[in-house]
Design a protein around this motif. Structure first.
Motif, PDB file in Angstrom:
ATOM      1  N   GLU A  13      -5.195  25.184  12.247  1.00  0.00           N
ATOM      2  CA  GLU A  13      -5.415  25.092  13.454  1.00  0.00           C
ATOM      3  C   GLU A  13      -4.728  23.844  13.926  1.00  0.00           C
ATOM      4  O   GLU A  13      -4.231  23.243  13.377  1.00  0.00           O
ATOM      5  CB  GLU A  13      -7.028  24.776  13.986  1.00  0.00           C
ATOM      6  CG  GLU A  13      -7.887  26.157  13.477  1.00  0.00           C
ATOM      7  CD  GLU A  13      -9.200  25.874  13.399  1.00  0.00           C
ATOM      8  OE1 GLU A  13      -9.921  26.709  13.122  1.00  0.00           O
ATOM      9  OE2 GLU A  13      -9.534  24.859  13.900  1.00  0.00           O
ATOM     10  N   THR A  14      -4.751  23.533  15.374  1.00  0.00           N
ATOM     11  CA  THR A  14      -4.066  22.359  15.578  1.00  0.00           C
ATOM     12  C   THR A  14      -5.365  21.345  16.552  1.00  0.00           C
ATOM     13  O   THR A  14      -6.105  21.785  17.431  1.00  0.00           O
ATOM     14  CB  THR A  14      -3.357  22.895  17.174  1.00  0.00           C
ATOM     15  OG1 THR A  14      -2.357  23.625  16.805  1.00  0.00           O
ATOM     16  CG2 THR A  14      -2.467  21.469  17.861  1.00  0.00           C
ATOM     17  N   PRO A  15      -5.429  20.245  15.822  1.00  0.00           N
ATOM     18  CA  PRO A  15      -6.384  19.311  16.590  1.00  0.00           C
ATOM     19  C   PRO A  15      -5.932  18.513  17.783  1.00  0.00           C
ATOM     20  O   PRO A  15      -4.873  18.866  18.074  1.00  0.00           O
ATOM     21  CB  PRO A  15      -6.200  18.104  15.240  1.00  0.00           C
ATOM     22  CG  PRO A  15      -4.969  18.169  14.780  1.00  0.00           C
ATOM     23  CD  PRO A  15      -4.399  19.657  14.803  1.00  0.00           C
ATOM     24  N   ASP A  16      -6.876  17.777  18.208  1.00  0.00           N
ATOM     25  CA  ASP A  16      -6.460  16.936  19.459  1.00  0.00           C
ATOM     26  C   ASP A  16      -5.255  16.080  19.196  1.00  0.00           C
ATOM     27  O   ASP A  16      -4.344  15.737  19.887  1.00  0.00           O
ATOM     28  CB  ASP A  16      -7.690  16.462  20.106  1.00  0.00           C
ATOM     29  CG  ASP A  16      -8.454  15.423  19.077  1.00  0.00           C
ATOM     30  OD1 ASP A  16      -8.175  15.417  17.995  1.00  0.00           O
ATOM     31  OD2 ASP A  16      -9.287  14.493  19.798  1.00  0.00           O
ATOM     32  N   VAL A  17      -5.442  15.326  17.887  1.00  0.00           N
ATOM     33  CA  VAL A  17      -4.509  14.244  17.467  1.00  0.00           C
ATOM     34  C   VAL A  17      -4.075  14.434  15.974  1.00  0.00           C
ATOM     35  O   VAL A  17      -5.086  15.113  15.178  1.00  0.00           O
ATOM     36  CB  VAL A  17      -4.926  12.835  17.658  1.00  0.00           C
ATOM     37  CG1 VAL A  17      -4.078  11.684  17.187  1.00  0.00           C
ATOM     38  CG2 VAL A  17      -5.520  12.748  19.214  1.00  0.00           C
ATOM     39  N   VAL A  18      -2.931  14.293  15.668  1.00  0.00           N
ATOM     40  CA  VAL A  18      -2.587  14.227  14.185  1.00  0.00           C
ATOM     41  C   VAL A  18      -3.674  13.604  13.526  1.00  0.00           C
ATOM     42  O   VAL A  18      -3.935  12.396  13.783  1.00  0.00           O
ATOM     43  CB  VAL A  18      -1.068  13.625  14.204  1.00  0.00           C
ATOM     44  CG1 VAL A  18      -0.919  13.473  12.754  1.00  0.00           C
ATOM     45  CG2 VAL A  18       0.088  14.439  14.895  1.00  0.00           C
ATOM     46  N   PRO A  19      -4.311  14.203  12.400  1.00  0.00           N
ATOM     47  CA  PRO A  19      -5.060  13.365  11.552  1.00  0.00           C
ATOM     48  C   PRO A  19      -4.366  11.893  10.933  1.00  0.00           C
ATOM     49  O   PRO A  19      -3.138  12.283  10.504  1.00  0.00           O
ATOM     50  CB  PRO A  19      -5.444  14.366  10.475  1.00  0.00           C
ATOM     51  CG  PRO A  19      -4.957  15.563  11.102  1.00  0.00           C
ATOM     52  CD  PRO A  19      -3.705  15.618  12.036  1.00  0.00           C
ATOM     53  N   PHE A  20      -4.984  10.852  10.809  1.00  0.00           N
ATOM     54  CA  PHE A  20      -5.079   9.783  10.295  1.00  0.00           C
ATOM     55  C   PHE A  20      -5.748   9.464   9.136  1.00  0.00           C
ATOM     56  O   PHE A  20      -6.910   9.062   9.345  1.00  0.00           O
ATOM     57  CB  PHE A  20      -4.677   8.587  11.307  1.00  0.00           C
ATOM     58  CG  PHE A  20      -4.281   7.140  10.788  1.00  0.00           C
ATOM     59  CD1 PHE A  20      -3.231   6.976   9.864  1.00  0.00           C
ATOM     60  CD2 PHE A  20      -5.023   6.216  11.315  1.00  0.00           C
ATOM     61  CE1 PHE A  20      -3.213   5.848   9.605  1.00  0.00           C
ATOM     62  CE2 PHE A  20      -4.621   4.928  10.960  1.00  0.00           C
ATOM     63  CZ  PHE A  20      -3.749   4.706   9.893  1.00  0.00           C
ATOM     64  N   MET A  21      -5.214   9.558   7.979  1.00  0.00           N
ATOM     65  CA  MET A  21      -5.993   8.849   6.903  1.00  0.00           C
ATOM     66  C   MET A  21      -5.000   8.202   5.954  1.00  0.00           C
ATOM     67  O   MET A  21      -3.844   8.430   5.652  1.00  0.00           O
ATOM     68  CB  MET A  21      -6.585  10.072   6.138  1.00  0.00           C
ATOM     69  CG  MET A  21      -5.707  11.190   5.382  1.00  0.00           C
ATOM     70  SD  MET A  21      -6.445  12.538   4.886  1.00  0.00           S
ATOM     71  CE  MET A  21      -5.018  13.318   3.656  1.00  0.00           C
ATOM     72  N   LEU A  22      -5.589   7.184   5.035  1.00  0.00           N
ATOM     73  CA  LEU A  22      -4.833   6.160   4.027  1.00  0.00           C
ATOM     74  C   LEU A  22      -5.815   6.150   3.003  1.00  0.00           C
ATOM     75  O   LEU A  22      -6.891   5.962   2.897  1.00  0.00           O
ATOM     76  CB  LEU A  22      -4.751   5.050   4.776  1.00  0.00           C
ATOM     77  CG  LEU A  22      -3.815   4.936   5.972  1.00  0.00           C
ATOM     78  CD1 LEU A  22      -3.882   3.321   6.619  1.00  0.00           C
ATOM     79  CD2 LEU A  22      -2.516   5.286   6.005  1.00  0.00           C
ATOM     80  N   ASP A  23      -5.199   5.903   1.642  1.00  0.00           N
ATOM     81  CA  ASP A  23      -5.555   5.565   0.698  1.00  0.00           C
ATOM     82  C   ASP A  23      -5.455   3.953   0.587  1.00  0.00           C
ATOM     83  O   ASP A  23      -4.557   3.343   0.077  1.00  0.00           O
ATOM     84  CB  ASP A  23      -4.992   6.002  -0.641  1.00  0.00           C
ATOM     85  CG  ASP A  23      -5.597   5.475  -1.994  1.00  0.00           C
ATOM     86  OD1 ASP A  23      -6.352   4.667  -1.889  1.00  0.00           O
ATOM     87  OD2 ASP A  23      -5.059   5.743  -3.043  1.00  0.00           O
ATOM     88  N   LEU A  24      -6.891   3.270   0.975  1.00  0.00           N
ATOM     89  CA  LEU A  24      -6.583   1.654   0.976  1.00  0.00           C
ATOM     90  C   LEU A  24      -7.053   1.055  -0.142  1.00  0.00           C
ATOM     91  O   LEU A  24      -7.244   0.111  -0.379  1.00  0.00           O
ATOM     92  CB  LEU A  24      -7.566   1.380   2.093  1.00  0.00           C
ATOM     93  CG  LEU A  24      -7.087   1.810   3.498  1.00  0.00           C
ATOM     94  CD1 LEU A  24      -8.220   1.451   4.587  1.00  0.00           C
ATOM     95  CD2 LEU A  24      -5.666   1.112   4.015  1.00  0.00           C
ATOM     96  N   SER A  25      -7.358   1.982  -1.262  1.00  0.00           N
ATOM     97  CA  SER A  25      -8.047   1.399  -2.674  1.00  0.00           C
ATOM     98  C   SER A  25      -7.425   0.291  -3.160  1.00  0.00           C
ATOM     99  O   SER A  25      -7.865  -0.790  -3.466  1.00  0.00           O
ATOM    100  CB  SER A  25      -8.327   2.578  -3.471  1.00  0.00           C
ATOM    101  OG  SER A  25      -7.191   3.115  -3.969  1.00  0.00           O
ATOM    102  N   HIS A  26      -6.260   0.550  -3.471  1.00  0.00           N
ATOM    103  CA  HIS A  26      -5.534  -0.659  -4.404  1.00  0.00           C
ATOM    104  C   HIS A  26      -5.266  -1.759  -3.616  1.00  0.00           C
ATOM    105  O   HIS A  26      -5.387  -2.915  -4.021  1.00  0.00           O
ATOM    106  CB  HIS A  26      -3.920  -0.118  -4.877  1.00  0.00           C
ATOM    107  CG  HIS A  26      -4.125   0.887  -6.024  1.00  0.00           C
ATOM    108  ND1 HIS A  26      -4.738   1.867  -5.873  1.00  0.00           N
ATOM    109  CD2 HIS A  26      -3.627   0.809  -7.300  1.00  0.00           C
ATOM    110  CE1 HIS A  26      -4.744   2.619  -6.961  1.00  0.00           C
ATOM    111  NE2 HIS A  26      -4.034   1.970  -7.817  1.00  0.00           N
TER     112      HIS A  26
END
Length: 373
Positions: free
Chosen positions: A15-28
């Motif tokens: 599907e098409t969300p309202d905004v491009v999803p934003f996620m990050l691996d912040l662990s290191h």
């Protein structure tokens, strides 16, 4: 307005969300920033609440529980698996002892990169390969539903929970036990032995896949830290393709989504993984560190394969201009005009030493320029 979790879910559903999803691996980055031990000899019994809160603080989607512990691995009675750490905590050694003999591998702590390096490769003979296979081909797996649910509760609407399925047999050899050079030579010098070892271990890996398929897990991440120059299509087709194709088929048949981790060279790799039937290419690193531009990534992926990544690790560092960082984010977001199968992410992870303000800059750019009309 959708939540971070809903945006990711929407893209996976096609599907098409309202905004491009934003996620990050912040662990290191977070471990180094807070001087938290990055201990490969153990897993966390409880969710990493502080790490999840850091994602929440910056409005970043969470997805990778690096030290999450969601299933137990058990070896048969005739196999002794052991892990020990040196007194100074700077060396970890894993060993496997079977009726055929014993093998060990060791990693050394590297303070600057905040990671565990490998100084020497352990398997150097056919007999050691057989020891390796006799241990890994007989593992059993038990899912830990309470621990998985604890992570899901902690993450909430901040994101999703990718559960790792570990390396394939070839991934173990390339990354843990033999290295690239040793593994490639072994496929030429001992092809029959390598074939037997790879097939036996991958057959056991499918038991893990079946366990995950029967579990409440929604997202599975697979991969051998793929790089198109290490496992190019011809090599992958010979040694790993059948396993990945079958594993992905079983997981999707059970309603799971599958991301495959491609954190190296991209030429040949994106299309290669797309053809296995996976839903998503994770950790995509375009230029300047990668070898494809964002547009070339989309050209290789087609319109229906999810691309998750976009910002090369070097661009997060203080010695690179904010202008160049912003351009990389915007170049990646341009891809939304061609397909909504897109996630804004780092190329693999936000590296140790990265400027914290760039996390917020990327979020602001995604919220402004990642909107779908």
């Amino acid at each position: 307005m959708m939540t971070l979790k809903q945006r990711i879910e929407s893209v996976y559903r096609g599907e098409t969300p309202d905004v491009v999803p934003f996620m990050l691996d912040l662990s290191h980055w977070f471990y180094q920033r807070e001087q938290i031990p990055w201990d490969l000899s153990q897993t966390y019994e409880d969710p990493e609440y502080d790490l999840i809160d850091m994602h929440r603080k910056h409005g970043v989607g969470f997805y990778i529980p690096n030290l999450g512990h969601f299933y137990d691995v058990t070896y048969p009675d005739n196999v002794m698996a052991d892990v020990r750490k040196s007194n100074d905590g700077k060396k970890i050694t894993w060993s496997l002892k079977t009726p055929l003999g014993r093998i060990e591998r060791t990693r050394i702590w590297e303070e600057v990169s905040y990671s565990w390096g490998i100084r020497d490769w352990s398997i150097k003979s056919e007999q050691q390969l057989r020891i390796f296979a006799s241990a890994l081909a007989n593992r059993s797996y038990d899912f830990l539903p309470k621990k998985y649910q604890a992570w899901m509760d902690a993450i909430g609407d901040t994101g999703v929970c990718y559960v790792g399925a570990g390396y394939s047999a070839m991934g173990h050899l390339l990354s843990y036990w033999m290295g690239i050079e040793g593994t490639i030579y072994a496929t030429m010098d001992w092809p029959e032995t390598i074939r037997e070892v790879v097939d036996e271990i991958n057959q056991n890996n499918l038991k893990l896949i079946d366990m995950l398929a029967a579990s409440p897990v929604e997202y599975v991440v697979m991969g051998d830290n793929f790089s198109g120059d290490v496992q190019p299509p011809d090599f992958f087709n010979q040694w790993s393709r059948d396993y990945y194709t079958e594993a992905i088929r079983r997981l999707q048949r059970a309603g799971k989504y599958v991301a495959v981790h491609i954190d190296g060279r991209l030429i040949g790799a994106i299309n290669m993984i797309k053809e296995t039937g996976a839903d998503c290419a994770d950790a995509i690193t375009p230029t300047p560190m990668g070898d494809l531009t964002p547009q070339q990534c989309r050209d290789d992926a087609g319109k229906d394969f999810i691309l998750s990544g976009g910002v090369s690790p070097d661009l997060w560092m203080p010695d690179v201009s904010i202008r160049d960082f912003k351009k990389a984010v915007l170049d990646w977001l341009e891809l939304k005009k061609q397909s909504s199968r897109l996630i804004a992410n780092a190329g693999d992870q936000v590296p140790p030493g990265a400027e914290e303000e760039r996390i917020d800059i990327m979020r602001e750019l995604v919220e402004r320029y990642g909107k779908y009309n």
